[in-house]
Design a protein around this motif. Structure first.
Motif, short mmCIF file in Angstrom:
data_model
loop_
_atom_site.label_atom_id
_atom_site.label_comp_id
_atom_site.label_asym_id
_atom_site.label_seq_id
_atom_site.Cartn_x
_atom_site.Cartn_y
_atom_site.Cartn_z
N VAL A 13 99.34 17.23 -21.04
CA VAL A 13 99.92 17.84 -19.85
C VAL A 13 100.11 19.31 -20.17
CG1 VAL A 13 101.87 17.90 -18.25
CG2 VAL A 13 101.10 15.71 -19.21
N LEU A 14 99.46 20.16 -19.41
CA LEU A 14 99.55 21.60 -19.64
C LEU A 14 100.15 22.26 -18.42
CD1 LEU A 14 96.32 20.78 -20.84
CD2 LEU A 14 97.24 22.62 -22.25
N HIS A 15 100.97 23.26 -18.64
CA HIS A 15 101.68 23.88 -17.53
C HIS A 15 101.72 25.39 -17.66
CE1 HIS A 15 105.16 24.60 -20.13
NE2 HIS A 15 105.03 23.35 -20.55
N SER A 16 101.89 26.03 -16.54
CA SER A 16 102.13 27.47 -16.47
C SER A 16 103.42 27.80 -17.21
CB SER A 16 102.23 27.87 -14.99
OG SER A 16 102.99 29.04 -14.82
N PRO A 42 109.11 28.84 -14.91
CA PRO A 42 110.07 27.72 -14.94
C PRO A 42 109.77 26.60 -13.96
CG PRO A 42 111.23 29.81 -15.10
CD PRO A 42 109.78 30.15 -14.84
N ARG A 43 109.30 26.91 -12.75
CA ARG A 43 109.05 25.86 -11.76
C ARG A 43 107.91 24.94 -12.21
NH1 ARG A 43 107.62 30.89 -9.78
NH2 ARG A 43 105.53 31.19 -8.88
N ALA A 44 106.97 25.47 -12.98
CA ALA A 44 105.89 24.64 -13.52
C ALA A 44 106.33 23.88 -14.76
CB ALA A 44 104.67 25.51 -13.82
N VAL A 45 107.12 24.53 -15.61
CA VAL A 45 107.63 23.86 -16.80
C VAL A 45 108.46 22.64 -16.41
CG1 VAL A 45 109.11 24.12 -18.84
CG2 VAL A 45 107.67 26.03 -18.11
N VAL A 61 102.99 17.78 -24.14
CA VAL A 61 103.26 18.68 -23.01
C VAL A 61 103.37 20.09 -23.58
CG1 VAL A 61 104.82 19.27 -21.13
CG2 VAL A 61 104.47 16.87 -21.76
N SER A 62 102.54 21.00 -23.09
CA SER A 62 102.55 22.34 -23.66
C SER A 62 102.20 23.39 -22.62
CB SER A 62 101.57 22.43 -24.85
OG SER A 62 100.26 22.11 -24.44
N GLU A 63 102.51 24.62 -22.97
CA GLU A 63 102.26 25.76 -22.09
C GLU A 63 100.82 26.24 -22.24
OE1 GLU A 63 103.66 30.29 -22.52
OE2 GLU A 63 105.31 28.91 -22.05
N ALA A 64 100.23 26.61 -21.11
CA ALA A 64 98.89 27.21 -21.12
C ALA A 64 98.98 28.52 -20.33
CB ALA A 64 97.87 26.28 -20.50
N LEU A 99 97.08 19.46 -15.25
CA LEU A 99 97.38 20.89 -15.20
C LEU A 99 98.41 21.12 -14.11
CD1 LEU A 99 93.76 22.42 -15.34
CD2 LEU A 99 95.19 21.57 -17.24
N ILE A 100 99.56 21.65 -14.48
CA ILE A 100 100.61 22.00 -13.51
C ILE A 100 100.60 23.51 -13.38
CG2 ILE A 100 103.04 21.86 -12.90
CD1 ILE A 100 101.58 19.16 -12.97
N THR A 101 100.24 23.97 -12.20
CA THR A 101 100.01 25.40 -12.02
C THR A 101 100.48 25.84 -10.63
OG1 THR A 101 98.31 27.13 -12.21
CG2 THR A 101 97.58 24.98 -11.41
N HIS A 102 99.76 26.76 -10.02
CA HIS A 102 100.17 27.40 -8.77
C HIS A 102 99.00 27.40 -7.80
CE1 HIS A 102 103.69 28.78 -11.06
NE2 HIS A 102 102.82 28.94 -12.05
N ALA A 103 99.26 27.76 -6.57
CA ALA A 103 98.24 27.66 -5.52
C ALA A 103 96.99 28.49 -5.82
CB ALA A 103 98.85 28.08 -4.18
N TYR A 104 97.18 29.72 -6.32
CA TYR A 104 96.01 30.59 -6.50
C TYR A 104 95.09 30.12 -7.63
CZ TYR A 104 98.43 33.88 -3.36
OH TYR A 104 99.06 34.48 -2.30
#
Length: 200
Positions: free
Chosen positions: A43-46, A49-52, A68-71, A131-136
């Motif tokens: 599980v990778l996230h931005s 904070p909202r993605a973490v 679970v780690s940051e990307a 991948l937990i990220t954002h719209a763009y």
């Protein structure tokens, strides 16, 4: 044929300070329940904070074996600032004020996102990544999978905690299995992250 399965989601609903709301936590837990039966490798996230927090909430329902780690490639960013002649009129004010260095930095992040996640596995085994990220960034990954012009990331919007799935295999174009699917969310939890308007 080894496949890279990308399960991509926008973070849950967030407040004006960028922190998950109660709605956002519920959304991401429901996403975790939907993904619980899959053999998730990571599980990778931005870094935001909202993605973490979203990654932590959904991971409650996963097997616990996936790290679970940051990307940094998943950070919220504008992947491509279009030239004025290719910019839809309604988007012109949005891009007003972007300087060349800022636009180039965003595009470099977008290219690193593709380089890291949009290819087939190197080995013989399948890879399953959340991948937990954002719209763009989601829009950019979809645009890339379609081999569409760079400006076509515009207009590809994702609801909070909606699921997009892309499969990457060797020597084949990417396969978009689903985009912005909200079927795991109750009706009152769907369509957050979009302007208020009538929805189907």
């Amino acid at each position: 044929m080894a496949t890279r399965y990308l399960y991509i989601a926008r973070h849950g609903d967030a407040d004006a300070f960028g922190n998950l709301t109660d709605t956002g936590r519920e959304q991401t837990r429901l996403l975790g329940q939907r993904l619980a039966h899959l053999p998730i490798d990571a599980v990778l996230h931005s870094p935001l904070p909202r993605a973490v927090d979203s990654a932590q909430q959904l991971n409650i329902f996963l097997s616990g074996g996936a790290p679970v780690s940051e990307a940094p490639e998943l950070i919220d960013h504008v992947p491509y600032v279009p030239k004025l002649e290719e910019t839809p009129p309604s988007w012109v004010p949005f891009f007003d004020g972007y300087d060349t260095d800022e636009a180039e930095a965003g595009h470099n992040i977008a290219e690193s996102l593709i380089a890291r996640f949009a290819g087939a596995p190197d080995g013989a085994d399948d890879i399953h990544e959340v991948l937990i990220t954002h719209a763009y960034p989601i829009a950019w990954l979809i645009r890339h999978a379609l081999d569409a012009p760079e400006v076509r990331w515009l207009g590809l919007s994702s609801a909070n905690a909606a699921l997009t799935v892309i499969e990457n295999r060797p020597q084949l174009p990417p396969s978009i299995v689903m985009f912005n699917d909200m079927s795991h969310l109750r009706p009152d939890l769907q369509w957050t992250g979009f302007p208020k308007t009538l929805r189907p």
